[in-house]
Design a protein around this motif. Structure first.
Motif, PDB file in Angstrom:
ATOM      1  N   ILE A  28      -0.417 -10.088 -19.171  1.00  0.00           N
ATOM      2  CA  ILE A  28      -1.401 -11.038 -18.668  1.00  0.00           C
ATOM      3  C   ILE A  28      -1.193 -11.145 -17.157  1.00  0.00           C
ATOM      4  O   ILE A  28      -0.087 -11.449 -16.700  1.00  0.00           O
ATOM      5  CB  ILE A  28      -1.238 -12.433 -19.314  1.00  0.00           C
ATOM      6  CG1 ILE A  28      -1.348 -12.354 -20.842  1.00  0.00           C
ATOM      7  CG2 ILE A  28      -2.238 -13.422 -18.717  1.00  0.00           C
ATOM      8  CD1 ILE A  28      -2.711 -11.991 -21.373  1.00  0.00           C
ATOM      9  N   MET A  29      -2.239 -10.901 -16.400  1.00  0.00           N
ATOM     10  CA  MET A  29      -2.179 -11.012 -14.942  1.00  0.00           C
ATOM     11  C   MET A  29      -2.369 -12.470 -14.552  1.00  0.00           C
ATOM     12  O   MET A  29      -3.252 -13.150 -15.080  1.00  0.00           O
ATOM     13  CB  MET A  29      -3.288 -10.154 -14.323  1.00  0.00           C
ATOM     14  CG  MET A  29      -3.236 -10.031 -12.830  1.00  0.00           C
ATOM     15  SD  MET A  29      -1.900  -9.004 -12.207  1.00  0.00           S
ATOM     16  CE  MET A  29      -2.449  -7.372 -12.667  1.00  0.00           C
ATOM     17  N   LEU A  30      -1.513 -12.939 -13.651  1.00  0.00           N
ATOM     18  CA  LEU A  30      -1.647 -14.293 -13.106  1.00  0.00           C
ATOM     19  C   LEU A  30      -2.141 -14.177 -11.681  1.00  0.00           C
ATOM     20  O   LEU A  30      -1.620 -13.372 -10.908  1.00  0.00           O
ATOM     21  CB  LEU A  30      -0.301 -15.017 -13.123  1.00  0.00           C
ATOM     22  CG  LEU A  30       0.312 -15.280 -14.493  1.00  0.00           C
ATOM     23  CD1 LEU A  30       1.665 -15.958 -14.336  1.00  0.00           C
ATOM     24  CD2 LEU A  30      -0.602 -16.126 -15.343  1.00  0.00           C
ATOM     25  N   THR A  31      -3.133 -14.968 -11.337  1.00  0.00           N
ATOM     26  CA  THR A  31      -3.731 -14.855 -10.007  1.00  0.00           C
ATOM     27  C   THR A  31      -4.141 -16.226  -9.483  1.00  0.00           C
ATOM     28  O   THR A  31      -4.361 -17.152 -10.263  1.00  0.00           O
ATOM     29  CB  THR A  31      -4.950 -13.916 -10.031  1.00  0.00           C
ATOM     30  OG1 THR A  31      -5.464 -13.775  -8.711  1.00  0.00           O
ATOM     31  CG2 THR A  31      -6.034 -14.425 -10.951  1.00  0.00           C
ATOM     32  N   THR A  32      -4.257 -16.311  -8.179  1.00  0.00           N
ATOM     33  CA  THR A  32      -4.813 -17.516  -7.563  1.00  0.00           C
ATOM     34  C   THR A  32      -6.256 -17.276  -7.149  1.00  0.00           C
ATOM     35  O   THR A  32      -6.947 -18.185  -6.717  1.00  0.00           O
ATOM     36  CB  THR A  32      -4.001 -17.929  -6.318  1.00  0.00           C
ATOM     37  OG1 THR A  32      -3.949 -16.821  -5.423  1.00  0.00           O
ATOM     38  CG2 THR A  32      -2.599 -18.358  -6.689  1.00  0.00           C
ATOM     39  N   GLN A  66     -12.074  -6.252 -10.588  1.00  0.00           N
ATOM     40  CA  GLN A  66     -10.944  -5.318 -10.568  1.00  0.00           C
ATOM     41  C   GLN A  66      -9.991  -5.605 -11.728  1.00  0.00           C
ATOM     42  O   GLN A  66      -9.560  -4.681 -12.422  1.00  0.00           O
ATOM     43  CB  GLN A  66     -10.195  -5.427  -9.241  1.00  0.00           C
ATOM     44  CG  GLN A  66      -9.037  -4.468  -9.127  1.00  0.00           C
ATOM     45  CD  GLN A  66      -8.283  -4.613  -7.811  1.00  0.00           C
ATOM     46  OE1 GLN A  66      -8.355  -5.649  -7.156  1.00  0.00           O
ATOM     47  NE2 GLN A  66      -7.560  -3.580  -7.440  1.00  0.00           N
ATOM     48  N   MET A  67      -9.682  -6.870 -11.988  1.00  0.00           N
ATOM     49  CA  MET A  67      -8.768  -7.219 -13.075  1.00  0.00           C
ATOM     50  C   MET A  67      -9.354  -6.862 -14.441  1.00  0.00           C
ATOM     51  O   MET A  67      -8.625  -6.469 -15.343  1.00  0.00           O
ATOM     52  CB  MET A  67      -8.406  -8.701 -13.016  1.00  0.00           C
ATOM     53  CG  MET A  67      -7.397  -9.007 -11.940  1.00  0.00           C
ATOM     54  SD  MET A  67      -6.839 -10.709 -11.962  1.00  0.00           S
ATOM     55  CE  MET A  67      -8.268 -11.553 -11.312  1.00  0.00           C
ATOM     56  N   GLU A  68     -10.663  -6.997 -14.583  1.00  0.00           N
ATOM     57  CA  GLU A  68     -11.296  -6.672 -15.860  1.00  0.00           C
ATOM     58  C   GLU A  68     -11.211  -5.186 -16.178  1.00  0.00           C
ATOM     59  O   GLU A  68     -11.315  -4.792 -17.333  1.00  0.00           O
ATOM     60  CB  GLU A  68     -12.755  -7.140 -15.859  1.00  0.00           C
ATOM     61  CG  GLU A  68     -12.870  -8.653 -15.931  1.00  0.00           C
ATOM     62  CD  GLU A  68     -14.280  -9.172 -15.761  1.00  0.00           C
ATOM     63  OE1 GLU A  68     -15.171  -8.428 -15.304  1.00  0.00           O
ATOM     64  OE2 GLU A  68     -14.493 -10.363 -16.071  1.00  0.00           O
ATOM     65  N   ILE A  87      -4.827  -4.437 -19.027  1.00  0.00           N
ATOM     66  CA  ILE A  87      -4.125  -5.679 -19.334  1.00  0.00           C
ATOM     67  C   ILE A  87      -4.863  -6.389 -20.459  1.00  0.00           C
ATOM     68  O   ILE A  87      -6.031  -6.109 -20.726  1.00  0.00           O
ATOM     69  CB  ILE A  87      -4.016  -6.602 -18.090  1.00  0.00           C
ATOM     70  CG1 ILE A  87      -5.402  -6.930 -17.521  1.00  0.00           C
ATOM     71  CG2 ILE A  87      -3.119  -5.980 -17.022  1.00  0.00           C
ATOM     72  CD1 ILE A  87      -5.405  -7.917 -16.355  1.00  0.00           C
ATOM     73  N   ALA A  88      -4.174  -7.333 -21.095  1.00  0.00           N
ATOM     74  CA  ALA A  88      -4.788  -8.084 -22.186  1.00  0.00           C
ATOM     75  C   ALA A  88      -5.682  -9.202 -21.669  1.00  0.00           C
ATOM     76  O   ALA A  88      -6.500  -9.734 -22.401  1.00  0.00           O
ATOM     77  CB  ALA A  88      -3.702  -8.651 -23.096  1.00  0.00           C
ATOM     78  N   GLY A  89      -5.510  -9.556 -20.391  1.00  0.00           N
ATOM     79  CA  GLY A  89      -6.323 -10.609 -19.811  1.00  0.00           C
ATOM     80  C   GLY A  89      -5.726 -11.101 -18.513  1.00  0.00           C
ATOM     81  O   GLY A  89      -4.729 -10.574 -18.025  1.00  0.00           O
ATOM     82  N   TYR A  90      -6.362 -12.113 -17.960  1.00  0.00           N
ATOM     83  CA  TYR A  90      -5.850 -12.714 -16.729  1.00  0.00           C
ATOM     84  C   TYR A  90      -6.036 -14.218 -16.794  1.00  0.00           C
ATOM     85  O   TYR A  90      -6.906 -14.725 -17.495  1.00  0.00           O
ATOM     86  CB  TYR A  90      -6.530 -12.126 -15.490  1.00  0.00           C
ATOM     87  CG  TYR A  90      -7.998 -12.433 -15.388  1.00  0.00           C
ATOM     88  CD1 TYR A  90      -8.446 -13.561 -14.718  1.00  0.00           C
ATOM     89  CD2 TYR A  90      -8.947 -11.595 -15.974  1.00  0.00           C
ATOM     90  CE1 TYR A  90      -9.804 -13.852 -14.644  1.00  0.00           C
ATOM     91  CE2 TYR A  90     -10.296 -11.877 -15.899  1.00  0.00           C
ATOM     92  CZ  TYR A  90     -10.722 -13.007 -15.226  1.00  0.00           C
ATOM     93  OH  TYR A  90     -12.053 -13.305 -15.156  1.00  0.00           O
ATOM     94  N   LEU A  91      -5.153 -14.916 -16.071  1.00  0.00           N
ATOM     95  CA  LEU A  91      -5.200 -16.369 -15.989  1.00  0.00           C
ATOM     96  C   LEU A  91      -5.069 -16.775 -14.536  1.00  0.00           C
ATOM     97  O   LEU A  91      -4.376 -16.114 -13.760  1.00  0.00           O
ATOM     98  CB  LEU A  91      -4.030 -16.994 -16.764  1.00  0.00           C
ATOM     99  CG  LEU A  91      -3.971 -16.766 -18.261  1.00  0.00           C
ATOM    100  CD1 LEU A  91      -2.649 -17.287 -18.817  1.00  0.00           C
ATOM    101  CD2 LEU A  91      -5.143 -17.449 -18.959  1.00  0.00           C
ATOM    102  N   THR A  92      -5.708 -17.870 -14.183  1.00  0.00           N
ATOM    103  CA  THR A  92      -5.526 -18.407 -12.843  1.00  0.00           C
ATOM    104  C   THR A  92      -4.292 -19.312 -12.841  1.00  0.00           C
ATOM    105  O   THR A  92      -3.988 -19.971 -13.839  1.00  0.00           O
ATOM    106  CB  THR A  92      -6.750 -19.208 -12.371  1.00  0.00           C
ATOM    107  OG1 THR A  92      -7.032 -20.224 -13.321  1.00  0.00           O
ATOM    108  CG2 THR A  92      -7.960 -18.305 -12.195  1.00  0.00           C
ATOM    109  N   LYS A  93      -3.588 -19.274 -11.714  1.00  0.00           N
ATOM    110  CA  LYS A  93      -2.431 -20.150 -11.546  1.00  0.00           C
ATOM    111  C   LYS A  93      -2.935 -21.557 -11.246  1.00  0.00           C
ATOM    112  O   LYS A  93      -4.006 -21.691 -10.679  1.00  0.00           O
ATOM    113  CB  LYS A  93      -1.562 -19.659 -10.386  1.00  0.00           C
ATOM    114  CG  LYS A  93      -0.915 -18.329 -10.645  1.00  0.00           C
ATOM    115  CD  LYS A  93      -0.104 -17.924  -9.422  1.00  0.00           C
ATOM    116  CE  LYS A  93       0.519 -16.559  -9.592  1.00  0.00           C
ATOM    117  NZ  LYS A  93       1.274 -16.161  -8.388  1.00  0.00           N
TER     118      LYS A  93
END
Length: 132
Positions: free
Chosen positions: A92-96, A105-107, A111-117
């Motif tokens: 899981i990518m963590l991003t601000t 780009q993350m999509e 990766i299984a997904g991304y979350l915002t910090k």
């Protein structure tokens, strides 16, 4: 749900790592927490902890920051994909950033997904429900 055997936090911000570790411990989500401050350290930890397929300290979940020195999240993912040993982890990518070009780009990443910090109890529960 029983706790994950191991989670790897990869972020160059010490405060973020501290807070994420505290959250994971408070929620009893994982038995072991490994921490790396860049992608190269993360690869080194995976090499050590995932040498044996059934290792309880081989991460089931990797929470990965995008922007880090030495080796960033994208470079880590490329190297991680080329790694042949060990069981694959949920990454899981963590991003601000919610910049549309960053989201696009993350999509496209493996990766299984991304979350915002910041990481929260609710966000972690969503990851666990979706992937474990």
């Amino acid at each position: 749900m029983s706790p994950l055997s191991c989670t790897l936090l990869v972020d160059d911000d010490e405060t973020t790592n501290y807070l994420n570790q505290a959250l994971l411990r408070r929620l009893a989500i994982t038995d072991t927490i490994l921490v790396a401050t860049n992608g190269q350290q993360a690869l080194d930890l995976l090499h050590i902890h995932c040498e044996q397929l059934a290792s309880p300290t081989c991460p089931a979940l990797i929470l990965l920051d995008m922007k880090m020195p030495v080796m960033n999240g994208l470079q880590f993912l490329e190297a991680y994909q080329q790694r042949a040993s060990g069981r694959p982890a949920v990454v899981i990518m963590l991003t601000t950033s919610l910049n549309p070009s960053d989201v696009t780009q993350m999509e496209r990443l493996p990766i299984a997904g991304y979350l915002t910090k910041p990481l929260t109890k609710e966000k972690l529960q969503q990851v666990l429900q979706a992937h474990f």
